[in-house]
Design an enzyme around this catalytic site. Structure first.
Site, PDB file in Angstrom:
ATOM      1  N   SER A  14      97.737  49.484  43.020  1.00 48.61           N
ATOM      2  CA  SER A  14      98.227  50.846  42.799  1.00 48.61           C
ATOM      3  C   SER A  14      97.104  51.844  42.481  1.00 48.61           C
ATOM      4  O   SER A  14      96.180  51.548  41.718  1.00 48.61           O
ATOM      5  CB  SER A  14      99.221  50.849  41.642  1.00 48.61           C
ATOM      6  OG  SER A  14      99.584  52.168  41.347  1.00 48.61           O
ATOM      7  N   THR A  61     108.285  52.514  41.416  1.00 46.71           N
ATOM      8  CA  THR A  61     107.922  52.320  42.817  1.00 46.71           C
ATOM      9  C   THR A  61     108.711  51.152  43.414  1.00 46.71           C
ATOM     10  O   THR A  61     109.570  50.561  42.747  1.00 46.71           O
ATOM     11  CB  THR A  61     106.389  52.146  42.960  1.00 46.71           C
ATOM     12  OG1 THR A  61     106.058  52.178  44.350  1.00 46.71           O
ATOM     13  CG2 THR A  61     105.887  50.846  42.345  1.00 46.71           C
ATOM     14  N   LYS A  65     113.288  51.767  43.088  1.00 43.32           N
ATOM     15  CA  LYS A  65     113.631  53.199  43.025  1.00 43.32           C
ATOM     16  C   LYS A  65     115.141  53.462  43.054  1.00 43.32           C
ATOM     17  O   LYS A  65     115.597  54.467  42.538  1.00 43.32           O
ATOM     18  CB  LYS A  65     112.974  53.944  44.193  1.00 43.32           C
ATOM     19  CG  LYS A  65     111.479  54.134  44.040  1.00 43.32           C
ATOM     20  CD  LYS A  65     110.947  54.958  45.208  1.00 43.32           C
ATOM     21  CE  LYS A  65     109.463  55.210  45.075  1.00 43.32           C
ATOM     22  NZ  LYS A  65     108.967  56.126  46.100  1.00 43.32           N
TER      23      LYS A  65
HETATM   24  P1  NAP Z   1     112.082  51.245  52.112  1.00 45.24           P
HETATM   25  O1  NAP Z   1     113.339  51.825  51.566  1.00 45.24           O
HETATM   26  O2  NAP Z   1     111.732  49.838  51.808  1.00 45.24           O
HETATM   27  O3  NAP Z   1     112.023  51.372  53.721  1.00 45.24           O
HETATM   28  C1  NAP Z   1     112.291  52.523  54.420  1.00 45.24           C
HETATM   29  C2  NAP Z   1     113.066  52.242  55.708  1.00 45.24           C
HETATM   30  O4  NAP Z   1     112.191  51.723  56.702  1.00 45.24           O
HETATM   31  C3  NAP Z   1     114.184  51.214  55.598  1.00 45.24           C
HETATM   32  O5  NAP Z   1     115.333  51.832  55.087  1.00 45.24           O
HETATM   33  C4  NAP Z   1     114.331  50.739  57.039  1.00 45.24           C
HETATM   34  O6  NAP Z   1     115.235  51.601  57.749  1.00 45.24           O
HETATM   35  C5  NAP Z   1     112.926  50.915  57.624  1.00 45.24           C
HETATM   36  N1  NAP Z   1     112.215  49.648  57.742  1.00 45.24           N
HETATM   37  C6  NAP Z   1     111.952  48.738  56.758  1.00 45.24           C
HETATM   38  N2  NAP Z   1     111.271  47.687  57.261  1.00 45.24           N
HETATM   39  C7  NAP Z   1     111.109  47.937  58.581  1.00 45.24           C
HETATM   40  C8  NAP Z   1     110.512  47.226  59.656  1.00 45.24           C
HETATM   41  N3  NAP Z   1     109.912  46.048  59.457  1.00 45.24           N
HETATM   42  N4  NAP Z   1     110.531  47.779  60.887  1.00 45.24           N
HETATM   43  C9  NAP Z   1     111.115  48.983  61.113  1.00 45.24           C
HETATM   44  N5  NAP Z   1     111.723  49.704  60.133  1.00 45.24           N
HETATM   45  C10 NAP Z   1     111.706  49.184  58.896  1.00 45.24           C
HETATM   46  O7  NAP Z   1     110.839  52.100  51.618  1.00 45.24           O
HETATM   47  P2  NAP Z   1     110.687  53.602  51.073  1.00 45.24           P
HETATM   48  O8  NAP Z   1     110.711  53.588  49.593  1.00 45.24           O
HETATM   49  O9  NAP Z   1     111.590  54.541  51.797  1.00 45.24           O
HETATM   50  O10 NAP Z   1     109.145  53.849  51.481  1.00 45.24           O
HETATM   51  C11 NAP Z   1     108.767  53.802  52.830  1.00 45.24           C
HETATM   52  C12 NAP Z   1     107.261  54.006  53.004  1.00 45.24           C
HETATM   53  O11 NAP Z   1     106.890  55.283  52.503  1.00 45.24           O
HETATM   54  C13 NAP Z   1     106.408  52.971  52.260  1.00 45.24           C
HETATM   55  O12 NAP Z   1     105.328  52.613  53.069  1.00 45.24           O
HETATM   56  C14 NAP Z   1     105.912  53.733  51.056  1.00 45.24           C
HETATM   57  O13 NAP Z   1     104.647  53.282  50.611  1.00 45.24           O
HETATM   58  C15 NAP Z   1     105.803  55.140  51.613  1.00 45.24           C
HETATM   59  N6  NAP Z   1     105.924  56.141  50.545  1.00 45.24           N
HETATM   60  C16 NAP Z   1     104.868  56.945  50.325  1.00 45.24           C
HETATM   61  C17 NAP Z   1     104.928  57.897  49.337  1.00 45.24           C
HETATM   62  C18 NAP Z   1     103.750  58.781  49.105  1.00 45.24           C
HETATM   63  O14 NAP Z   1     103.671  59.372  48.030  1.00 45.24           O
HETATM   64  N7  NAP Z   1     102.865  58.919  50.062  1.00 45.24           N
HETATM   65  C19 NAP Z   1     106.085  58.031  48.551  1.00 45.24           C
HETATM   66  C20 NAP Z   1     107.180  57.188  48.827  1.00 45.24           C
HETATM   67  C21 NAP Z   1     107.074  56.234  49.817  1.00 45.24           C
HETATM   68  P3  NAP Z   1     116.293  51.011  58.847  1.00 45.24           P
HETATM   69  O15 NAP Z   1     116.724  49.680  58.322  1.00 45.24           O
HETATM   70  O16 NAP Z   1     117.380  52.035  58.842  1.00 45.24           O
HETATM   71  O17 NAP Z   1     115.556  50.915  60.142  1.00 45.24           O
END
Ligand code: NAP
Length: 270
Positions: A14, A61, A65
């Site tokens: 992190s 995180t 969440k």
């Molecule tokens: P999450 O809920 O685990 O995943 C987001 C979505 O991605 C899931 O609902 C799924 O949608 C899809 N997904 C998951 N695994 C997949 C795969 N193998 N292939 C294709 N689609 C897949 O995560 P999150 O909390 O929304 O975060 C998502 C990303 O954003 C992470 O990499 C995180 O590090 C990043 N993030 C960055 C920030 C920042 O400050 N820069 C903040 C928050 C999050 P479907 O099942 O509908 O396809």
């Protein structure tokens, strides 16, 4: 001395302690930011513990969440709307939940001068990060947002005519302005993976990846090769941290401080 921290499952990579230490220094606050690696079964005990410990705020995180929300006393409008929280404030033994990813996403677009008024955006993935970006776009005059899911039929329809749910097969026929990756595909250690290929990327002008590790994902590298405007998620990470600290302190932090922290973290990260 004030105490803060990050709740998650695996936190050894992190960047949050570094970012929050820089914020503490910038605002002249004597404080400590710790990592709290907690097992899923201990989530309730951890949140109850927060009520009696001398801790002022905790970020949340992956993967907690959404799940942590059931242990929070009061959730903000943004948190309820997005269906996930990333910031807990502890005030007089009560827990308050907020989502600052919405703001972090907006600060990132502003910093990189990305125009969203009357544009068409595509968001890959449908988790908490997607919703933060989606509601920011809807609140800021986007013309239409397509959410791309592996199982669009399983998602409850959004009550908003500017949002459509589509499958990856349908994405092939779409052209737009901004392509946003909100899936974890391409995140460290799977840095060679990209959620879509060049055939899709070539249909957009701006490619945004919310992933910040690596800073330039395989998706962004493909975008760069195709001469697109590319943005990684590092500014959003700094922005959501600054917004959390604003909530905890009840102050407003100057954008110059946010930009300086982004530059410093970026230098160390490269
Ligand atoms: P999450 O809920 O685990 O995943 C987001 C979505 O991605 C899931 O609902 C799924 O949608 C899809 N997904 C998951 N695994 C997949 C795969 N193998 N292939 C294709 N689609 C897949 O995560 P999150 O909390 O929304 O975060 C998502 C990303 O954003 C992470 O990499 C995180 O590090 C990043 N993030 C960055 C920030 C920042 O400050 N820069 C903040 C928050 C999050 P479907 O099942 O509908 O396809």
């Amino acid at each position: 001395m004030e105490f803060y921290g990050l709740l998650g499952e695996k936190l050894s990579h992190s960047l949050s302690p570094k970012i929050h230490d820089l914020i503490f220094k910038s605002i002249g606050l004597e404080a400590e930011y710790n990592l709290f690696e907690v097992k899923r079964n201990d989530l309730e005990k951890f949140t109850q513990g927060l009520k009696v410990l001398n801790i002022k705020g905790v970020n949340v995180t992956i993967p907690y969440k959404e799940e942590v929300m059931k242990y929070i006393d009061e959730i903000s409008y943004e948190g309820k709307r997005i269906g996930a929280i990333n910031t807990i404030s502890i005030i007089d033994g009560k827990l308050y939940g907020d989502n600052t990813d919405y703001y972090g996403f907006g600060y990132m677009l502003e910093y990189h001068n990305v125009e969203i008024n009357n544009k068409v955006a595509i968001i890959l993935g449908n988790g908490g990060a997607c919703k933060g970006a989606l509601y920011y776009l809807l609140d800021n005059m986007i013309e239409h947002v397509y959410i791309v899911s592996r199982n669009p039929e399983k998602i409850t329809e959004f009550n908003e005519k500017r949002v459509s749910l589509i499958s990856y097969d349908e994405l092939i026929y779409l052209k737009g302005d901004i392509l946003i990756n909100s899936t974890p595909v391409g995140m460290y250690p799977n840095i060679g993976d990209s959620p879509v290929g060049e055939d899709i990327i070539s249909n957009f002008n701006t490619i945004i990846d919310l992933i910040y590790n690596p800073e330039e994902t395989a998706l962004l590298a493909k975008g760069k090769y195709l001469d697109k405007v590319i943005l990684g998620g590092l500014y959003m990470l700094v922005g959501q941290a600054v917004k959390a600290q604003e909530i905890w302190q009840g102050i407003s932090i100057d954008k110059i401080i946010m930009n300086d922290i982004y530059s410093e973290i970026g230098r160390e990260f490269r």
